[in-house]
Design a protein around this motif. Structure first.
Motif, PDB file in Angstrom:
ATOM      1  N   TRP A   1       0.731  -1.333  -0.058  1.00  0.00           N
ATOM      2  CA  TRP A   1       0.050   0.197   0.127  1.00  0.00           C
ATOM      3  C   TRP A   1       0.947   1.270  -0.094  1.00  0.00           C
ATOM      4  CZ3 TRP A   1      -4.094  -1.620   4.322  1.00  0.00           C
ATOM      5  CH2 TRP A   1      -4.924  -2.591   3.600  1.00  0.00           C
ATOM      6  N   LEU A   2       2.132   1.188   0.640  1.00  0.00           N
ATOM      7  CA  LEU A   2       2.879   2.358   0.713  1.00  0.00           C
ATOM      8  C   LEU A   2       3.447   2.649  -0.533  1.00  0.00           C
ATOM      9  CD1 LEU A   2       4.746   2.085   4.376  1.00  0.00           C
ATOM     10  CD2 LEU A   2       3.087   4.127   3.550  1.00  0.00           C
ATOM     11  N   ALA A   3       4.018   1.628  -1.170  1.00  0.00           N
ATOM     12  CA  ALA A   3       4.548   1.592  -2.451  1.00  0.00           C
ATOM     13  C   ALA A   3       3.700   2.047  -3.703  1.00  0.00           C
ATOM     14  CB  ALA A   3       5.129   0.271  -3.010  1.00  0.00           C
ATOM     15  N   ALA A   4       2.374   1.778  -3.397  1.00  0.00           N
ATOM     16  CA  ALA A   4       1.102   1.954  -4.524  1.00  0.00           C
ATOM     17  C   ALA A   4       0.611   3.571  -4.316  1.00  0.00           C
ATOM     18  CB  ALA A   4       0.226   0.907  -4.551  1.00  0.00           C
ATOM     19  N   GLY A   5       0.997   3.951  -3.072  1.00  0.00           N
ATOM     20  CA  GLY A   5       0.373   5.177  -2.825  1.00  0.00           C
ATOM     21  C   GLY A   5      -1.070   5.184  -2.282  1.00  0.00           C
ATOM     22  N   ASN A   6      -1.530   3.982  -1.796  1.00  0.00           N
ATOM     23  CA  ASN A   6      -3.004   3.747  -1.284  1.00  0.00           C
ATOM     24  C   ASN A   6      -2.880   4.460   0.047  1.00  0.00           C
ATOM     25  OD1 ASN A   6      -3.591   2.315  -3.650  1.00  0.00           O
ATOM     26  ND2 ASN A   6      -3.223   0.273  -2.657  1.00  0.00           N
ATOM     27  N   VAL A   7      -1.827   4.394   0.857  1.00  0.00           N
ATOM     28  CA  VAL A   7      -1.751   4.986   2.129  1.00  0.00           C
ATOM     29  C   VAL A   7      -0.588   5.826   2.237  1.00  0.00           C
ATOM     30  CG1 VAL A   7      -3.208   3.321   3.207  1.00  0.00           C
ATOM     31  CG2 VAL A   7      -0.687   3.063   3.280  1.00  0.00           C
ATOM     32  N   VAL A   8      -0.484   6.671   2.931  1.00  0.00           N
ATOM     33  CA  VAL A   8       0.722   7.534   3.166  1.00  0.00           C
ATOM     34  C   VAL A   8       1.653   7.060   4.452  1.00  0.00           C
ATOM     35  CG1 VAL A   8      -0.227   9.678   1.868  1.00  0.00           C
ATOM     36  CG2 VAL A   8      -0.565   9.532   4.387  1.00  0.00           C
ATOM     37  N   LEU A   9       1.067   6.503   5.406  1.00  0.00           N
ATOM     38  CA  LEU A   9       1.565   5.991   6.651  1.00  0.00           C
ATOM     39  C   LEU A   9       1.195   4.710   6.812  1.00  0.00           C
ATOM     40  CD1 LEU A   9       1.574   9.227   9.077  1.00  0.00           C
ATOM     41  CD2 LEU A   9       3.434   8.366   7.542  1.00  0.00           C
ATOM     42  N   SER A  10       1.678   3.631   7.441  1.00  0.00           N
ATOM     43  CA  SER A  10       1.276   2.376   7.886  1.00  0.00           C
ATOM     44  C   SER A  10       2.000   2.111   8.989  1.00  0.00           C
ATOM     45  CB  SER A  10       1.217   1.517   6.686  1.00  0.00           C
ATOM     46  OG  SER A  10       0.602   0.159   7.043  1.00  0.00           O
ATOM     47  N   THR A  11       1.345   1.456   9.719  1.00  0.00           N
ATOM     48  CA  THR A  11       2.104   0.609  11.034  1.00  0.00           C
ATOM     49  C   THR A  11       2.668  -0.658  10.237  1.00  0.00           C
ATOM     50  OG1 THR A  11      -0.048  -0.743  11.494  1.00  0.00           O
ATOM     51  CG2 THR A  11       0.468   1.383  12.880  1.00  0.00           C
ATOM     52  N   ALA A  12       3.609  -1.093  10.817  1.00  0.00           N
ATOM     53  CA  ALA A  12       4.181  -2.248   9.912  1.00  0.00           C
ATOM     54  C   ALA A  12       5.436  -2.832  10.936  1.00  0.00           C
ATOM     55  CB  ALA A  12       5.062  -1.770   8.709  1.00  0.00           C
ATOM     56  N   TYR A  13       5.872  -4.089  10.522  1.00  0.00           N
ATOM     57  CA  TYR A  13       6.841  -4.754  11.223  1.00  0.00           C
ATOM     58  C   TYR A  13       8.261  -4.241  10.364  1.00  0.00           C
ATOM     59  CZ  TYR A  13       3.303  -8.111  12.063  1.00  0.00           C
ATOM     60  OH  TYR A  13       2.186  -8.945  12.703  1.00  0.00           O
ATOM     61  N   ASN A  14       9.209  -3.781  11.188  1.00  0.00           N
ATOM     62  CA  ASN A  14      10.329  -3.418  10.569  1.00  0.00           C
ATOM     63  C   ASN A  14      11.100  -4.190   9.589  1.00  0.00           C
ATOM     64  OD1 ASN A  14      11.808  -5.363  12.971  1.00  0.00           O
ATOM     65  ND2 ASN A  14      13.538  -4.496  11.570  1.00  0.00           N
ATOM     66  N   GLY A  15      10.930  -5.809   9.856  1.00  0.00           N
ATOM     67  CA  GLY A  15      11.788  -6.524   8.896  1.00  0.00           C
ATOM     68  C   GLY A  15      10.950  -6.400   7.379  1.00  0.00           C
ATOM     69  N   ARG A  16       9.739  -6.127   7.389  1.00  0.00           N
ATOM     70  CA  ARG A  16       9.151  -6.078   6.242  1.00  0.00           C
ATOM     71  C   ARG A  16       9.580  -4.874   5.589  1.00  0.00           C
ATOM     72  NH1 ARG A  16       5.541 -10.121   4.205  1.00  0.00           N
ATOM     73  NH2 ARG A  16       4.677 -11.308   5.979  1.00  0.00           N
ATOM     74  N   ILE A  17       9.526  -3.628   6.168  1.00  0.00           N
ATOM     75  CA  ILE A  17       9.891  -2.246   5.380  1.00  0.00           C
ATOM     76  C   ILE A  17      11.518  -2.441   4.979  1.00  0.00           C
ATOM     77  CG2 ILE A  17      10.105   0.023   5.897  1.00  0.00           C
ATOM     78  CD1 ILE A  17       7.221  -0.962   5.733  1.00  0.00           C
ATOM     79  N   ILE A  18      12.106  -2.928   6.026  1.00  0.00           N
ATOM     80  CA  ILE A  18      13.600  -3.019   5.641  1.00  0.00           C
ATOM     81  C   ILE A  18      14.000  -3.867   4.421  1.00  0.00           C
ATOM     82  CG2 ILE A  18      15.940  -3.364   6.481  1.00  0.00           C
ATOM     83  CD1 ILE A  18      14.266  -0.809   7.673  1.00  0.00           C
ATOM     84  N   THR A  19      13.564  -4.966   4.339  1.00  0.00           N
ATOM     85  CA  THR A  19      13.527  -5.889   3.377  1.00  0.00           C
ATOM     86  C   THR A  19      13.100  -5.023   1.745  1.00  0.00           C
ATOM     87  OG1 THR A  19      13.147  -7.900   4.509  1.00  0.00           O
ATOM     88  CG2 THR A  19      12.829  -8.046   2.083  1.00  0.00           C
ATOM     89  N   ALA A  20      12.044  -4.411   1.933  1.00  0.00           N
ATOM     90  CA  ALA A  20      11.476  -3.913   0.803  1.00  0.00           C
ATOM     91  C   ALA A  20      12.557  -2.745   0.505  1.00  0.00           C
ATOM     92  CB  ALA A  20      10.146  -3.406   1.073  1.00  0.00           C
TER      93      ALA A  20
END
Length: 344
Positions: free
Chosen positions: A217-236
């Motif tokens: 969703w962040l990559a597509a611009g569907n949302v501007v902020l999102s709670t998340a696991y650090n591992g998911r975000i750092i991997t991306a």
């Protein structure tokens, strides 16, 4: 948390490190995906090779149903399983997990105190916070107050559809000190305060269920902020996506190794726990998967460009340790209230 970064359709995948003559190989249950791939490379295979034995691995889906079924039938087919904190505590209380022989863990004094439990050895630190797309907000949000500030950072926000973490985030955004969060949340006034804060962003909230959704969703611009696991975000981020994780006042939790009661290879499983509690194997895991170590000497072995993206060291200086005990006691009531709030 289910840390399945990529679906891994393996159940009972045999990986032979050496030929063995045991009735059943050492059997390890993990979360699957990239997480289990990293465990295999850093933990399973090196340990098996050092023992000259074979091992089998399978995928664990969370909860205690499978472990209870083994206990009820007397057919315990796992020797080790990675579990979340609440399941570890509940399973220990119900006698589903063996008591850890901490005298047999030489690195006990090197571990984060929160990793030492009666029936489990904490092994992986997971950061729970929020993320943003740096192309959307060149001026980066800094803390939970920014997450709740829809004027300064307009647009949709995504949060996981459950009260855990979100109520803590709301209180942090409302100015509650890290050390006071669970004391405040233990009162009816504190719960009201958290939901009142959530009301401020409710019109802009989008709920996620799968850990992959914040990244998508962040990559597509569907949302501007999102709670998340650090591992998911750092991997991306490491894969080239313009995503950043906000570390200030994030909440960290610990996954632990546990031994199902009656495990055939209990003694070997205990040796495995001693091995994975060492700094070097944990360093290898964190190099492969951006989650933090529980051995406090591990960070010294890692390059700075890896440490800066892990829930360890300075990134945890103002973090909140997730209270499994609080949620075991309050989950039912707060989940009911959350569901009512989310559907209104």
């Amino acid at each position: 948390m289910k840390h399945v970064v990529k679906a891994l359709a393996v159940s009972g995948l045999a990986v032979c490190a050496a030929q063995g003559a045991q009735a059943r190989d050492l059997t390890i249950a993990g979360w699957g995906g990239n997480y289990q791939d990293a465990q295999r490379e850093s933990y399973y295979t090196p340990f098996a090779e050092s023992k000259g034995m074979a091992f089998t691995e399978t995928t664990y889906l969370g909860g205690l149903a499978e472990v209870k079924a083994m206990a009820d039938t007397g057919n315990v087919t796992w020797d080790l399983v990675t579990v979340e904190g609440a399941d570890l505590q509940l399973g220990c209380d119900e006698g589903l997990f063996e008591v850890i022989s901490w005298d047999d863990i030489p690195t006990q004094d090197e571990l984060n105190p929160n990793a030492i439990n009666e029936c489990g050895a904490g092994n992986v630190v997971i950061g729970n916070g929020y993320a943003y797309n740096s192309e959307t907000f060149p001026d980066a949000p800094q803390d939970w107050a920014d997450f709740f500030d829809t004027e300064k950072f307009p647009g949709k926000r995504a949060v996981r559809n459950l009260p855990k973490w979100n109520l803590e985030y709301a209180l942090l955004a409302d100015g509650v000190a890290v050390d006071d969060v669970y004391d405040v949340l233990s009162t009816s006034e504190g719960v009201d305060r958290a939901f009142a804060k959530l009301d401020m962003i409710k019109d802009d909230v989008q709920f996620w269920d799968a850990g992959s959704q914040p990244v998508e969703w962040l990559a597509a611009g569907n949302v501007v902020l999102s709670t998340a696991y650090n591992g998911r975000i750092i991997t991306a981020k490491n894969e080239g996506q313009p995503l950043e994780f906000v570390w200030k006042n994030h909440i960290y939790s610990i996954d632990s190794w546990a031994i199902p009661t009656g495990a055939e290879h209990k003694d070997v499983a205990m040796e495995f726990i001693a091995f994975v509690s060492e700094a070097a194997p944990q360093a290898k895991f964190s190099e492969l998967m951006p989650y933090g170590p529980t051995n406090m000497k591990t960070a010294e072995m890692l390059a700075e460009d890896i440490v800066k993206d892990l829930p360890t060291g300075k990134n945890t200086e103002d973090a909140l340790f997730f209270s499994d005990a609080f949620w075991i006691d309050h989950s039912d009531a707060l989940t009911e209230r959350w569901n009512n709030w989310a559907t209104q």
